[in-house]
Design an enzyme around this catalytic site. Sequence first.
Site, mmCIF file in Angstrom:
data_model
loop_
_atom_site.group_PDB
_atom_site.id
_atom_site.type_symbol
_atom_site.label_atom_id
_atom_site.label_comp_id
_atom_site.label_asym_id
_atom_site.label_seq_id
_atom_site.Cartn_x
_atom_site.Cartn_y
_atom_site.Cartn_z
ATOM 1 N N ARG A 1 26.275 -28.286 -0.929
ATOM 2 C CA ARG A 1 26.315 -27.628 -2.156
ATOM 3 C C ARG A 1 25.245 -26.406 -2.366
ATOM 4 O O ARG A 1 25.427 -25.693 -3.330
ATOM 5 C CB ARG A 1 26.219 -28.578 -3.475
ATOM 6 C CG ARG A 1 27.675 -29.358 -3.807
ATOM 7 C CD ARG A 1 27.356 -30.243 -5.173
ATOM 8 N NE ARG A 1 26.607 -31.376 -4.867
ATOM 9 C CZ ARG A 1 25.910 -32.190 -5.777
ATOM 10 N NH1 ARG A 1 26.100 -31.986 -6.957
ATOM 11 N NH2 ARG A 1 25.314 -33.263 -5.322
ATOM 12 N N ASN B 1 -8.629 3.492 13.834
ATOM 13 C CA ASN B 1 -9.264 2.200 14.389
ATOM 14 C C ASN B 1 -8.733 1.608 15.424
ATOM 15 O O ASN B 1 -9.084 1.081 16.261
ATOM 16 C CB ASN B 1 -9.429 1.128 13.380
ATOM 17 C CG ASN B 1 -8.443 0.733 12.643
ATOM 18 O OD1 ASN B 1 -7.343 1.451 12.407
ATOM 19 N ND2 ASN B 1 -8.093 -0.647 12.241
ATOM 20 N N SER C 1 -12.048 14.417 1.282
ATOM 21 C CA SER C 1 -10.603 14.283 1.071
ATOM 22 C C SER C 1 -10.044 14.440 2.502
ATOM 23 O O SER C 1 -10.377 15.513 3.293
ATOM 24 C CB SER C 1 -10.010 14.831 0.095
ATOM 25 O OG SER C 1 -10.546 14.457 -1.099
ATOM 26 N N ARG D 1 -13.136 21.117 11.731
ATOM 27 C CA ARG D 1 -11.677 21.521 11.558
ATOM 28 C C ARG D 1 -11.804 23.238 11.985
ATOM 29 O O ARG D 1 -12.873 23.632 12.169
ATOM 30 C CB ARG D 1 -11.450 21.514 9.981
ATOM 31 C CG ARG D 1 -12.395 22.351 8.857
ATOM 32 C CD ARG D 1 -12.041 22.065 7.720
ATOM 33 N NE ARG D 1 -12.996 22.947 6.821
ATOM 34 C CZ ARG D 1 -13.637 22.272 5.596
ATOM 35 N NH1 ARG D 1 -13.552 21.213 5.295
ATOM 36 N NH2 ARG D 1 -14.545 23.225 4.839
#
Length: 454
Positions: free
Chosen positions: A8, A384, A403, A438
């Site tokens: 069932r 990592n 950021s 950068r």
Amino acid sequence: MAAGKGTRMKSRLPKVLHRLAGRALLQHVLDAAATLQASRIITITGHGAEQVEAAVQAPALQFVRQSPQLGTGHAVQQALPLLQDEGTTLILNGDVPLIRPETARALVEACAGERLALLTIELDDPSGYGRIVRSGDARGGHVLGIVEHKDAAPEQRAIREVYTGMMAAPNRLLKRWLAELRNDNAQGEYYLTDVVAMAVAEGVPVVASHAGSEIEVLGVNSPLQLADLERRFQRSRAEALMEAGVRLADPARFDLRGELVCGGDVEIDVNCVFEGRVVLGEGARIGANCVIRNAEIAAGAVIHPFTHIDGEKAGVQVGEGAMIGPFARLRPGAVLGPEVHIGNFVEVKNSTLARGAKANHLAYLGDATVGERVNYGAGSITANYDGANKHRTVIGADAHVGSNCVLVAPVTIGAGATIGGGSTITKDAPEGQLTVARARQASLPGWTRPKKGG
């Protein structure tokens, strides 16, 4: 007994492996049995035997198999070679998960090595259960037998005391009774309940031990019954917590699938799920729709809505007064100090953040050691993993990471250092200095966008 197919349930998963409060039905029963310190626990498997045997565990656990399944008596017969000549056998059902250890122990004590003890309960609606027939009208009369619902006369159907399917019997008697069972019935099965008539015929006392509550003896045969028992169980856990002083916004929308330890004045909003072992310190507040597993959350911490904390084996620790979420994710090995802020869509794994450190938006901290009062900018990550090994990032106290930065581990950001936004840092950044990595910005005069061909 855990051999049934559970037709069932309409599932390929063996019935006893369906989960209640995060654990298999059978595992609940085995956990209760383990508290009795029995010399052995014998589990009778059948349908899906290999799957069942691989999924559960208990001290001194042994398995026997029933194939084919020819009734409850036939099931217990399979355990005969493992039963000692002396002692008591307690028979429990793998699809009746919430039997309390105290109730099981009382059943064994009622047997006392010389009586047949049946676990019974009085139900307002006993339909479908076997009725306990006694001598005389009094509840204290001697047990004479069990009459199945379909075979009961009208006056017998009025009996509210029913047999739950669980019993305890002296081994020396049970072994003989099992050997004498017959299957001369319409179903061609061997019924365990036939031993009651054998005991009465021999003058062996048959006694009833009464279950404390209906929830202990409810079995699971269908998804509907499983869901009903889940809600009953969760309601009982919720009520116990509220009686201890925990404030649940709605006990009907609460799920505990393990152990929850709470200090005073804990508040839990709706639709929260707790798994494994979770500790909530005094005054901790858990927002709506949080999932928390294997974690310690200190006093005064606030877990905002939709936060997912999963400590797995390593655990997660959240310090006093910390603020987590909404929509944050803490993974194994996250250790957050006091007053740490982890904001929306920030993930922390195997990292330590000291007092007052903040990562408020859209960031990832993995395998990192973060000092006090660090401000970790939106969109920044610790890179990592080099494809083969994990490496650690160390960020000193009072550092500021702008950021959209990538900190390529192993790397150290010195105390008080500032990392310019958009930087990819592959070398250590000195203390107290601005580090920028950068490409130089350039504008090309006269440049035009490509145009689609005509």
